[in-house]
Design a protein around this motif. Structure first.
Motif, short mmCIF file in Angstrom:
data_model
loop_
_atom_site.label_atom_id
_atom_site.label_comp_id
_atom_site.label_asym_id
_atom_site.label_seq_id
_atom_site.Cartn_x
_atom_site.Cartn_y
_atom_site.Cartn_z
N LEU A 77 6.42 4.44 -11.85
CA LEU A 77 6.67 3.27 -11.01
C LEU A 77 5.50 3.03 -10.06
N THR A 78 4.98 4.12 -9.50
CA THR A 78 3.84 4.01 -8.58
C THR A 78 2.68 3.29 -9.25
N MET A 79 2.45 3.67 -10.49
CA MET A 79 1.36 3.07 -11.26
C MET A 79 1.52 1.54 -11.33
N TYR A 80 2.74 1.09 -11.58
CA TYR A 80 2.95 -0.36 -11.68
C TYR A 80 2.83 -1.04 -10.31
N TYR A 81 3.35 -0.37 -9.29
CA TYR A 81 3.31 -0.97 -7.95
C TYR A 81 1.87 -1.10 -7.43
N MET A 82 0.99 -0.24 -7.92
CA MET A 82 -0.40 -0.27 -7.45
C MET A 82 -1.03 -1.64 -7.67
N ASN A 83 -0.53 -2.35 -8.64
CA ASN A 83 -1.10 -3.68 -8.93
C ASN A 83 -0.66 -4.75 -7.93
N PHE A 84 0.23 -4.35 -7.02
CA PHE A 84 0.75 -5.34 -6.06
C PHE A 84 0.29 -5.07 -4.64
N VAL A 85 -0.66 -4.15 -4.50
CA VAL A 85 -1.15 -3.80 -3.16
C VAL A 85 -2.67 -3.81 -3.21
N ASN A 86 -3.30 -4.39 -2.17
CA ASN A 86 -4.76 -4.35 -2.20
C ASN A 86 -5.32 -3.27 -1.28
N LEU A 87 -6.55 -2.96 -1.51
CA LEU A 87 -7.21 -1.85 -0.82
C LEU A 87 -7.24 -2.05 0.69
N GLY A 88 -7.51 -3.29 1.10
CA GLY A 88 -7.56 -3.58 2.54
C GLY A 88 -6.24 -3.25 3.21
N ARG A 89 -5.15 -3.62 2.55
CA ARG A 89 -3.81 -3.36 3.09
C ARG A 89 -3.57 -1.86 3.24
N LEU A 90 -3.96 -1.11 2.23
CA LEU A 90 -3.77 0.34 2.29
C LEU A 90 -4.56 0.96 3.43
N SER A 91 -5.80 0.48 3.60
CA SER A 91 -6.66 1.10 4.62
C SER A 91 -6.23 0.72 6.04
N ARG A 92 -5.39 -0.30 6.17
CA ARG A 92 -4.94 -0.70 7.51
C ARG A 92 -3.63 -0.03 7.92
N ASN A 93 -3.03 0.74 7.03
CA ASN A 93 -1.77 1.43 7.37
C ASN A 93 -2.02 2.38 8.55
N PRO A 94 -1.39 2.13 9.71
CA PRO A 94 -1.73 2.91 10.91
C PRO A 94 -1.48 4.42 10.77
N THR A 95 -0.41 4.80 10.08
CA THR A 95 -0.14 6.23 9.93
C THR A 95 -1.19 6.88 9.04
N VAL A 96 -1.52 6.19 7.94
CA VAL A 96 -2.55 6.72 7.04
C VAL A 96 -3.89 6.81 7.78
N LYS A 97 -4.19 5.78 8.57
CA LYS A 97 -5.45 5.78 9.33
C LYS A 97 -5.51 6.99 10.28
N ALA A 98 -4.41 7.22 10.99
CA ALA A 98 -4.39 8.34 11.94
C ALA A 98 -4.55 9.67 11.19
N GLU A 99 -3.89 9.78 10.04
CA GLU A 99 -3.99 11.03 9.27
C GLU A 99 -5.41 11.23 8.75
N MET A 100 -6.04 10.14 8.31
CA MET A 100 -7.40 10.27 7.77
C MET A 100 -8.35 10.73 8.86
N LYS A 101 -8.13 10.20 10.05
CA LYS A 101 -8.98 10.58 11.18
C LYS A 101 -8.77 12.06 11.49
N GLN A 102 -7.51 12.46 11.55
CA GLN A 102 -7.19 13.84 11.88
C GLN A 102 -7.79 14.81 10.85
N LYS A 103 -7.76 14.40 9.60
CA LYS A 103 -8.28 15.28 8.55
C LYS A 103 -9.79 15.19 8.41
#
Ligand code: TRP
Length: 331
Positions: free
Chosen positions: A91-117
């Motif tokens: 399912l993840t594979m199919y959903y990937m076609n409905f989300v763009n890279l910019g949207r993913l990179s703006r996710n605040p929790t993901v952003k905070a985690e990337m910074k922390q790591k």
């Protein structure tokens, strides 16, 4: 139908931040809705622990032990392991076609985690995409109620965006939107006063910590660095001991009195810390005892998880079949 789904990444034992932020809420709502799924998100855990799979594997049972020790009941919840439901990956594979890279990179929790790591520009693609897989986890079960801590709100938003895009585009109500079930305690800071309690920051109190360990951690807790002598007026703002008392002390009036006294001066850190040790020990002692009993039968826990996963799979594969039909993949 009201369907509950939630989960945790198995990257270690669960701590009291998980407990007040989400586990307690899950216990209080169990049995109230039509179905409830609790997933140990090993696939997601690998998205930032790909080189440390043994840790993830070992933590699966630790997390299950924590779940059952806080009072989550196998009769009222289906517990399962994410990787044992491979439909979620598809399912993840199919959903990937409905989300763009910019949207993913703006996710605040993901952003905070990337910074922390400290990933810099070496972000694992799987990690960036985990909010999409979380949308798959939720929608595969048509779950509409998601008990999580507030750090997970961006994942719920991302899920609903995917749901709306697919439903609108194909003009059918294929997928269900979901909403969070938040607990009334906001995120607990770590014992060092940093905003997040986490294993990697080494500032957590675990549900399985013994009294001696709790005492040591509370005694080292961040309070008010300017509160040097007992008679000095102290600051409540950012004072971790009071944050924890607010979250755990059943006697709210007494905590308010202590806060006033502390601000006025004349109340020492050791006194409030000793109170906190008692309060935490009272709450955690029964959890610890249950954990010790359950630890005798770890094999049974894995069997329970495998059975839960088989059942979860039947549901996820029904949803997957519906989705594949929409995408003209029903050969
Ligand atoms: N992201 C959650 C965490 O870090 C774990 C998780 C995975 C989850 N899939 C989920 C939570 C679906 C709620 C719903 O703990």
């Amino acid at each position: 139908m009201n369907i509950v789904l939630t989960g945790d990444r198995p990257t270690g034992k669960l701590h009291i931040g998980h407990y007040v932020g989400s586990l307690k809420k899950r216990v209080s709502i169990q049995g109230k809705y039509d179905k409830s799924f609790i997933m140990i998100a090993d696939t997601q855990a690998l998205s930032d622990n790909a080189l440390n799979p043994e840790k993830v594997r070992d933590s699966v049972i630790e997390v299950m032990l924590d779940y059952l020790s806080v009072g989550l009941k196998p009769e009222l919840n289906t517990f399962f392991i994410q990787s044992l439901v491979p439909e979620l990956a598809e399912l993840t594979m199919y959903y990937m076609n409905f989300v763009n890279l910019g949207r993913l990179s703006r996710n605040p929790t993901v952003k905070a985690e990337m910074k922390q790591k400290g990933y810099g520009d070496q972000i694992p693609v799987g990690f960036l995409c985990y909010p999409i897989s979380q949308a798959a986890d939720i929608t595969a079960f048509k779950a509409n109620l998601i008990p999580v801590g507030d750090d997970q709100l961006p994942m719920i938003e991302q899920t609903n965006e995917i749901v709306r895009r697919i439903n609108n585009h194909f003009n059918k109500n294929i997928l269900e939107e979901c909403k969070p079930l938040l607990s009334n305690v906001k995120r607990l800071p770590g014992i060092d006063g940093k905003s997040k309690m986490s294993k990697s920051l080494n500032n957590a109190i675990y549900l399985s910590d013994n009294r001696e360990c709790i005492s040591r951690k509370v005694m080292s807790m961040y309070t008010d660095p300017n509160h040097i002598r007992i008679e000095d007026p102290g600051n409540i703002e950012g004072n971790v001991v009071f944050k924890y008392l607010d979250a755990f002390d059943p006697n709210k009036d007494e905590v308010e009195k202590l806060k006033k006294h502390y601000e006025k001066g004349g109340l020492g850190d050791v006194t409030i810390k000793k109170r906190l040790i008692e309060v935490l020990d009272q709450e955690l002692n029964p959890i610890r005892l249950r954990r010790q009993q359950l630890e005798q039968n770890k094999d049974e826990l894995l069997i329970m998880l495998k059975e839960g996963s088989e059942y979860a799979r039947t549901i996820a594969s029904d949803t997957l079949a519906e989705i594949k039909k929409v995408f003209y993949l029903n050969y």
